[in-house]
Design a protein around this motif. Structure first.
Motif, PDB file in Angstrom:
ATOM      1  N   VAL A 270      39.732  50.165  21.364  1.00  0.00           N
ATOM      2  CA  VAL A 270      39.865  51.046  22.522  1.00  0.00           C
ATOM      3  C   VAL A 270      38.868  50.607  23.582  1.00  0.00           C
ATOM      4  O   VAL A 270      37.681  50.421  23.293  1.00  0.00           O
ATOM      5  CB  VAL A 270      39.607  52.524  22.145  1.00  0.00           C
ATOM      6  N   TRP A 271      39.375  50.415  24.791  1.00  0.00           N
ATOM      7  CA  TRP A 271      38.512  50.260  25.954  1.00  0.00           C
ATOM      8  C   TRP A 271      38.492  51.575  26.720  1.00  0.00           C
ATOM      9  O   TRP A 271      39.499  52.296  26.775  1.00  0.00           O
ATOM     10  CB  TRP A 271      39.031  49.157  26.873  1.00  0.00           C
ATOM     11  N   CYS A 272      37.362  51.889  27.308  1.00  0.00           N
ATOM     12  CA  CYS A 272      37.222  53.096  28.131  1.00  0.00           C
ATOM     13  C   CYS A 272      37.027  52.665  29.584  1.00  0.00           C
ATOM     14  O   CYS A 272      36.197  51.792  29.864  1.00  0.00           O
ATOM     15  CB  CYS A 272      36.035  53.935  27.669  1.00  0.00           C
ATOM     16  N   ALA A 273      37.789  53.289  30.462  1.00  0.00           N
ATOM     17  CA  ALA A 273      37.718  52.938  31.888  1.00  0.00           C
ATOM     18  C   ALA A 273      37.644  54.216  32.708  1.00  0.00           C
ATOM     19  O   ALA A 273      38.252  55.228  32.370  1.00  0.00           O
ATOM     20  CB  ALA A 273      38.921  52.105  32.309  1.00  0.00           C
ATOM     21  N   ASP A 274      36.887  54.137  33.789  1.00  0.00           N
ATOM     22  CA  ASP A 274      36.738  55.306  34.664  1.00  0.00           C
ATOM     23  C   ASP A 274      36.022  54.864  35.937  1.00  0.00           C
ATOM     24  O   ASP A 274      35.439  53.771  36.003  1.00  0.00           O
ATOM     25  CB  ASP A 274      35.938  56.406  33.961  1.00  0.00           C
ATOM     26  N   PHE A 275      36.057  55.745  36.929  1.00  0.00           N
ATOM     27  CA  PHE A 275      35.264  55.565  38.147  1.00  0.00           C
ATOM     28  C   PHE A 275      34.048  56.476  38.060  1.00  0.00           C
ATOM     29  O   PHE A 275      34.167  57.665  37.713  1.00  0.00           O
ATOM     30  CB  PHE A 275      36.085  55.897  39.392  1.00  0.00           C
ATOM     31  N   LYS A 276      32.876  55.936  38.373  1.00  0.00           N
ATOM     32  CA  LYS A 276      31.644  56.696  38.257  1.00  0.00           C
ATOM     33  C   LYS A 276      31.593  57.839  39.255  1.00  0.00           C
ATOM     34  O   LYS A 276      30.956  58.860  39.023  1.00  0.00           O
ATOM     35  CB  LYS A 276      30.440  55.762  38.459  1.00  0.00           C
ATOM     36  N   GLY A 277      32.269  57.739  40.340  1.00  0.00           N
ATOM     37  CA  GLY A 277      32.131  58.714  41.427  1.00  0.00           C
ATOM     38  C   GLY A 277      31.544  58.013  42.638  1.00  0.00           C
ATOM     39  O   GLY A 277      30.536  57.313  42.541  1.00  0.00           O
ATOM     40  N   TRP A 278      32.175  58.201  43.756  1.00  0.00           N
ATOM     41  CA  TRP A 278      31.814  57.407  44.928  1.00  0.00           C
ATOM     42  C   TRP A 278      30.490  57.869  45.532  1.00  0.00           C
ATOM     43  O   TRP A 278      30.089  59.021  45.400  1.00  0.00           O
ATOM     44  CB  TRP A 278      32.923  57.452  45.961  1.00  0.00           C
ATOM     45  N   PHE A 279      29.849  56.944  46.193  1.00  0.00           N
ATOM     46  CA  PHE A 279      28.626  57.211  46.950  1.00  0.00           C
ATOM     47  C   PHE A 279      28.565  56.194  48.079  1.00  0.00           C
ATOM     48  O   PHE A 279      29.376  55.270  48.144  1.00  0.00           O
ATOM     49  CB  PHE A 279      27.380  57.124  46.054  1.00  0.00           C
ATOM     50  N   ARG A 280      27.633  56.363  48.972  1.00  0.00           N
ATOM     51  CA  ARG A 280      27.483  55.441  50.107  1.00  0.00           C
ATOM     52  C   ARG A 280      26.185  54.657  49.966  1.00  0.00           C
ATOM     53  O   ARG A 280      25.154  55.208  49.582  1.00  0.00           O
ATOM     54  CB  ARG A 280      27.501  56.202  51.434  1.00  0.00           C
ATOM     55  N   THR A 281      26.281  53.396  50.293  1.00  0.00           N
ATOM     56  CA  THR A 281      25.094  52.563  50.316  1.00  0.00           C
ATOM     57  C   THR A 281      24.284  52.867  51.578  1.00  0.00           C
ATOM     58  O   THR A 281      24.679  53.689  52.407  1.00  0.00           O
ATOM     59  CB  THR A 281      25.483  51.084  50.267  1.00  0.00           C
ATOM     60  N   ALA A 282      23.167  52.190  51.728  1.00  0.00           N
ATOM     61  CA  ALA A 282      22.299  52.471  52.879  1.00  0.00           C
ATOM     62  C   ALA A 282      22.974  52.149  54.211  1.00  0.00           C
ATOM     63  O   ALA A 282      22.652  52.777  55.230  1.00  0.00           O
ATOM     64  CB  ALA A 282      20.988  51.691  52.748  1.00  0.00           C
ATOM     65  N   ASP A 283      23.914  51.200  54.219  1.00  0.00           N
ATOM     66  CA  ASP A 283      24.624  50.884  55.458  1.00  0.00           C
ATOM     67  C   ASP A 283      25.890  51.718  55.638  1.00  0.00           C
ATOM     68  O   ASP A 283      26.751  51.364  56.436  1.00  0.00           O
ATOM     69  CB  ASP A 283      24.959  49.394  55.518  1.00  0.00           C
ATOM     70  N   ARG A 284      26.016  52.807  54.848  1.00  0.00           N
ATOM     71  CA  ARG A 284      27.112  53.780  54.941  1.00  0.00           C
ATOM     72  C   ARG A 284      28.435  53.225  54.442  1.00  0.00           C
ATOM     73  O   ARG A 284      29.501  53.766  54.754  1.00  0.00           O
ATOM     74  CB  ARG A 284      27.292  54.295  56.377  1.00  0.00           C
TER      75      ARG A 284
END
Length: 402
Positions: A146-160
């Motif tokens: 089994v592989w597990c896949a997901d998105f961590k949750g978006w965020f913005r870097t310092a340059d937006r």
């Protein structure tokens, strides 16, 4: 008139004073002060050697510590902790035993006290925890089961710039297969990541995800184009129940470490964030000991799959007793003079109908059951979707004002 107060040292000084007068024997003095002759002679010898300071109590701690941790060991422990500030005592001990071949390393509890004494550990608040939910992991007996896949949750870097980290791990060995900083969660960006993983590591037997896009959709059986591609490759898509991240707990725990080590705070640009992800995965796989793996690193437990990836997977084969139909560009298939709409996601794919009785058929796409066909009414019976139970929030009753 207040009571006179005395202490042990005052009584000992009185004892020495009476002894220096030489008016009574040692036995008589000890009987008067309520001590043994051995204690009396000990007080006299301490007074003769150290003066009045000899009458105070001495420390009972041993003067020599043969099992004490040496300064060299302490410096090694602190250096490992400084390089990996997120590691606890057990991970530090496992790393030292693997990379510094010595047999006299202190226990994890001793290392914890050393780290606390030198200010390397900040105590955390105690949390009440529930028993882990282990049912989804019963089939994870080998790497690539089994592989597990997901998105961590978006965020913005310092340059937006928007960053959507796509993470993929192996459920058995906890090996971090990928951590990609994507700008969006579209299939056009996600599929190339999995293609690269399949070429490098081979094909897993199943991939466990949540119910969000691009892993799932609102189509029949929650199929998405990405899930259809997986099924054609012989990979079984697994989706956890809505609102139940504990069913993918191993991957969520990986996200917690990822956030602490790399995301907080974010980097300046998306490229710098990706470089930080690459360094984190390298350390996580090769260096970081894992308690669930008996102190081994994920790289020591992981091996590539024996199932090779092919860019042109063969058509899905069905048993002879099933009736095979091809889904047309409109998302429909032809059944005994009637067009039945199935799903636009399955356009161009082969589905099979297995007879249940004289009236009903079960429709399959590969091993996945899609719906039932009522031949008498010429309509599809879709499976019921499990609804998430709503939580009841208590509200305070507002009394009318008179």
């Amino acid at each position: 008139m207040p009571w006179k107060e005395t202490c042990v040292v005052d009584e000992r000084m009185k004892f020495i004073g009476e002894y220096l007068k030489q008016e009574r024997s040692m036995s008589a003095l000890c009987r008067e002060f309520g001590v043994s002759r051995k204690t009396g002679y000990k007080l006299v010898s301490r007074y003769v050697s150290d003066g009045v300071t000899g009458l105070f109590d001495r420390s009972r701690s041993p003067r020599h510590h043969p099992q004490a941790v040496s300064e060299d060991m302490v410096s090694m422990i602190l250096s490992v902790r400084d390089i990996h500030p997120g590691w606890g005592p057990r991970k530090v001990l496992a790393w030292l035993c693997r990379h510094r071949h010595r047999t006299d390393w202190p226990s994890a509890s001793t290392i914890g006290r050393i780290l606390a004494r030198h200010g390397r550990i900040v105590p955390r608040l105690h949390r009440r925890r529930t028993a882990p939910y282990s049912q989804p992991f019963q089939s994870c007996n080998r790497p690539n089961d089994v592989w597990c896949a997901d998105f961590k949750g978006w965020f913005r870097t310092a340059d937006r710039s928007r960053c959507e980290p796509l993470t993929v791990t192996d459920a058995f060995s906890r090996y971090a297969l990928a951590c990609r900083a994507l700008p969006r969660t579209t299939q056009g960006l996600v599929r190339p990541v999995f293609e690269a993983l399949f070429r490098q590591y081979g094909l897993p037997r199943a991939i466990r995800t949540d119910n969000g896009p691009p892993f799932a959709s609102t189509a029949l059986a929650g199929l998405s184009s990405l899930a259809v591609w997986w099924i054609k490759l012989g990979i079984q898509p697994e989706r956890i129940d809505p609102g139940c991240p504990e069913q993918n707990g191993r991957h969520e725990r990986f996200h917690r470490t990822l956030k602490r080590e790399v995301i907080s705070p974010p980097k300046d640009t998306l490229d710098q964030q990706q470089a930080a992800f690459d360094l984190f995965c390298l350390e996580y796989n090769q260096e970081r000991p894992h308690e669930a793996l008996d102190g081994d690193s994920p790289a020591q437990r992981y091996s590539s799959s024996s199932r090779a990836y092919t860019t042109r997977p063969p058509e899905i084969a069905y048993p002879d007793h099933m009736t095979v139909r091809k889904v047309r560009p409109s998302g429909q298939f032809w059944w005994k003079g009637t067009d039945l709409f199935l799903s636009e996601v399955l356009v161009g794919e082969l589905v099979a109908l297995e007879p249940i009785d004289d009236r009903y058929y079960q429709i399959y796409f590969g091993p996945l059951p899609l719906a039932k066909l009522d031949e008498h009414k010429r309509r599809l019976i879709k499976p019921k979707i499990k609804k998430r139970r709503k939580r009841c929030h208590k509200t305070s009753k507002v009394l009318p004002m008179y």
